[in-house]
Motif scaffolding. Sequence first.
Motif, short mmCIF file in Angstrom:
data_model
loop_
_atom_site.label_atom_id
_atom_site.label_comp_id
_atom_site.label_asym_id
_atom_site.label_seq_id
_atom_site.Cartn_x
_atom_site.Cartn_y
_atom_site.Cartn_z
N ARG A 298 28.85 27.47 -57.62
CA ARG A 298 27.66 26.67 -57.35
C ARG A 298 27.08 26.92 -55.97
O ARG A 298 26.04 26.35 -55.64
N CYS A 299 27.74 27.74 -55.17
CA CYS A 299 27.17 28.06 -53.86
C CYS A 299 25.92 28.92 -53.98
O CYS A 299 25.19 29.10 -53.00
N TRP A 300 25.64 29.45 -55.19
CA TRP A 300 24.38 30.15 -55.42
C TRP A 300 23.78 29.85 -56.78
O TRP A 300 22.57 29.94 -56.97
N PHE A 301 24.61 29.48 -57.77
CA PHE A 301 24.14 29.29 -59.13
C PHE A 301 24.11 27.82 -59.50
O PHE A 301 25.12 27.11 -59.36
N GLN A 302 22.96 27.34 -59.94
CA GLN A 302 22.81 25.96 -60.38
C GLN A 302 22.23 25.96 -61.79
O GLN A 302 21.03 26.17 -62.00
N PRO A 303 23.08 25.73 -62.80
CA PRO A 303 22.60 25.78 -64.18
C PRO A 303 21.60 24.68 -64.51
O PRO A 303 20.88 24.78 -65.51
N ASP A 304 21.54 23.64 -63.70
CA ASP A 304 20.60 22.55 -63.97
C ASP A 304 19.35 22.66 -63.11
O ASP A 304 18.69 21.66 -62.81
N THR A 305 19.00 23.87 -62.71
CA THR A 305 17.80 24.09 -61.92
C THR A 305 16.56 23.54 -62.66
O THR A 305 16.39 23.77 -63.85
N VAL A 306 15.74 22.80 -61.92
CA VAL A 306 14.50 22.27 -62.49
C VAL A 306 13.44 23.36 -62.44
O VAL A 306 13.19 23.94 -61.38
N VAL A 307 12.83 23.63 -63.56
CA VAL A 307 11.87 24.72 -63.67
C VAL A 307 10.45 24.20 -63.52
O VAL A 307 10.08 23.20 -64.11
N THR A 308 9.66 24.87 -62.68
CA THR A 308 8.25 24.55 -62.50
C THR A 308 7.40 25.45 -63.39
O THR A 308 7.60 26.66 -63.42
N ASP A 309 6.46 24.87 -64.11
CA ASP A 309 5.56 25.65 -64.96
C ASP A 309 4.43 26.20 -64.10
O ASP A 309 3.57 25.47 -63.62
N CYS A 310 4.45 27.52 -63.89
CA CYS A 310 3.42 28.19 -63.07
C CYS A 310 2.34 28.84 -63.91
O CYS A 310 1.48 29.56 -63.37
N SER A 311 2.34 28.62 -65.22
CA SER A 311 1.42 29.33 -66.09
C SER A 311 -0.04 28.99 -65.79
O SER A 311 -0.92 29.85 -65.92
N GLU A 312 -0.32 27.77 -65.39
CA GLU A 312 -1.69 27.36 -65.08
C GLU A 312 -2.10 27.83 -63.69
O GLU A 312 -3.24 28.25 -63.46
N LEU A 313 -1.16 27.77 -62.74
CA LEU A 313 -1.48 28.08 -61.35
C LEU A 313 -1.45 29.57 -61.04
O LEU A 313 -2.15 30.05 -60.15
N GLY A 314 -0.62 30.32 -61.75
CA GLY A 314 -0.40 31.70 -61.39
C GLY A 314 0.60 31.80 -60.25
O GLY A 314 0.97 30.80 -59.63
N GLN A 315 1.04 33.03 -59.95
CA GLN A 315 2.05 33.21 -58.91
C GLN A 315 1.51 32.86 -57.54
O GLN A 315 2.20 32.26 -56.71
N GLN A 316 0.27 33.24 -57.25
CA GLN A 316 -0.33 32.94 -55.96
C GLN A 316 -1.85 32.92 -56.09
O GLN A 316 -2.42 33.53 -57.00
N ALA A 317 -2.49 32.20 -55.17
CA ALA A 317 -3.94 32.08 -55.20
C ALA A 317 -4.44 31.61 -53.85
O ALA A 317 -3.69 30.98 -53.08
N CYS A 318 -5.70 31.89 -53.53
CA CYS A 318 -6.31 31.39 -52.31
C CYS A 318 -6.71 29.92 -52.49
O CYS A 318 -7.19 29.53 -53.56
N VAL A 319 -6.52 29.15 -51.46
CA VAL A 319 -6.92 27.75 -51.46
C VAL A 319 -7.60 27.44 -50.13
O VAL A 319 -7.36 28.11 -49.12
N VAL A 320 -8.45 26.41 -50.12
CA VAL A 320 -9.10 25.95 -48.91
C VAL A 320 -8.99 24.43 -48.87
O VAL A 320 -9.41 23.75 -49.83
N GLU A 321 -8.39 23.90 -47.83
CA GLU A 321 -8.28 22.46 -47.66
C GLU A 321 -8.76 22.08 -46.27
O GLU A 321 -8.27 22.62 -45.27
N ASP A 322 -9.74 21.16 -46.25
CA ASP A 322 -10.33 20.72 -44.98
C ASP A 322 -10.82 21.90 -44.14
O ASP A 322 -10.68 21.92 -42.91
N GLY A 323 -11.37 22.90 -44.81
CA GLY A 323 -11.91 24.05 -44.13
C GLY A 323 -10.90 25.09 -43.71
O GLY A 323 -11.26 26.13 -43.14
N VAL A 324 -9.62 24.87 -43.97
CA VAL A 324 -8.56 25.80 -43.60
C VAL A 324 -8.16 26.62 -44.82
O VAL A 324 -7.85 26.07 -45.88
#
Length: 366
Positions: A298-324
């Motif tokens: 378990r020092c590296w492997f966690q079988p109960d890892t919570v998975v995030t669904d990235c299908s809508e967001l994609g791996q990466q994208a540009c964002v702008v918040e408060d002009g930044v």
Amino acid sequence: MGEVAHLSTDGTDGNSAAVIGGTVDSASLSGERPPTREEAEAILDRVVALYQDHAAAANPAGTHEISWRIDWDSDAVSAHVLLKPGEDWTIEVSKGYLTASSMTTEVFALTMCHEMGHFIGGFPFKTSRGGHNTGALGTSVSSEGQSDYFATKDCLPRLWANETEANAAAFAALDPSARERCTTAYSDLASQQLCGRILLASLQTGRFYEEQAVLQAPRELVYPRFDTPDTTEVAVTKEGHPAPQCRLDTLVAGAVCSVKATGTGIPGFVPPYGEYSDASEEDARPFACQTGPGARPRCWFQPDTVVTDCSELGQQACVVEDGVHGVRYCDTTSGVSYYWCFAHEVCKASGDDFADCYAPDVDPEE
């Protein structure tokens, strides 16, 4: 474009051990040596030959082949793998890796099995590779911990199965507590002796990992031992290199796991390819020990890892918040994170959807 899927500098100036339990008798280390050019090439030939049928069977069938290359002009301490669509799966090794002062033939064999594990080892994968880990490559890059586990659980047992004299000699060099790990795991003497040789190589490799880690980030040298397991527990599965003690624990777990991979499939390589998904984990489950001394630590492997669904967001994208401007990343195991640009920069995405921060007048396609 080819992807450098893994880059490791796993060398040390430590030697191997002839008496192993929790301690190493340094007087017994002087006889170890690195492989000659001919020996290194022979080891690579043998490791590659073991898994050519896996590459040939990978989708699309018959289009992949495993190859190796040694860069005799490079003094870097480097071994890595390359994946290119429609081309070979390649293990590349530098001359500096072979000539590292701690290198031995046993360490070289184990670490080449580790490199093969990035192709064949299966779930869990390096999910951060995103779109590069698609079915078109025929495989996805296994995580560092999984590649260690594969090396001692599946690859070395196949590589050394018939080297009975060397296996017996290594088994005899272990102290009783180390031998007991193997006699508990396996009922026949041949398997016990093979396990003993893998444990011996694992401790050599653990020293190898530790000394190189200290070279990269100076600190007190603390060699990993069989009797000082890493007791940390990760919240999510770690894809990169675990700490040296954790890596030794993983190598030991692989050595004593009697559940061996069968067939020519890559465990867990199912849609969505290369992601940390329930489908991938379930597909790979029959090919690993889930409980007991042979289970991945378990020092590296966690079988109960919570998975995030990235299908809508994609791996990466540009964002702008408060002009930044910034880059939003989504990873199935680590979730959503942000990298914010400097005040004089803006985020731009290239044609292959790679987003990064640039000066306003910079074209990311150039």
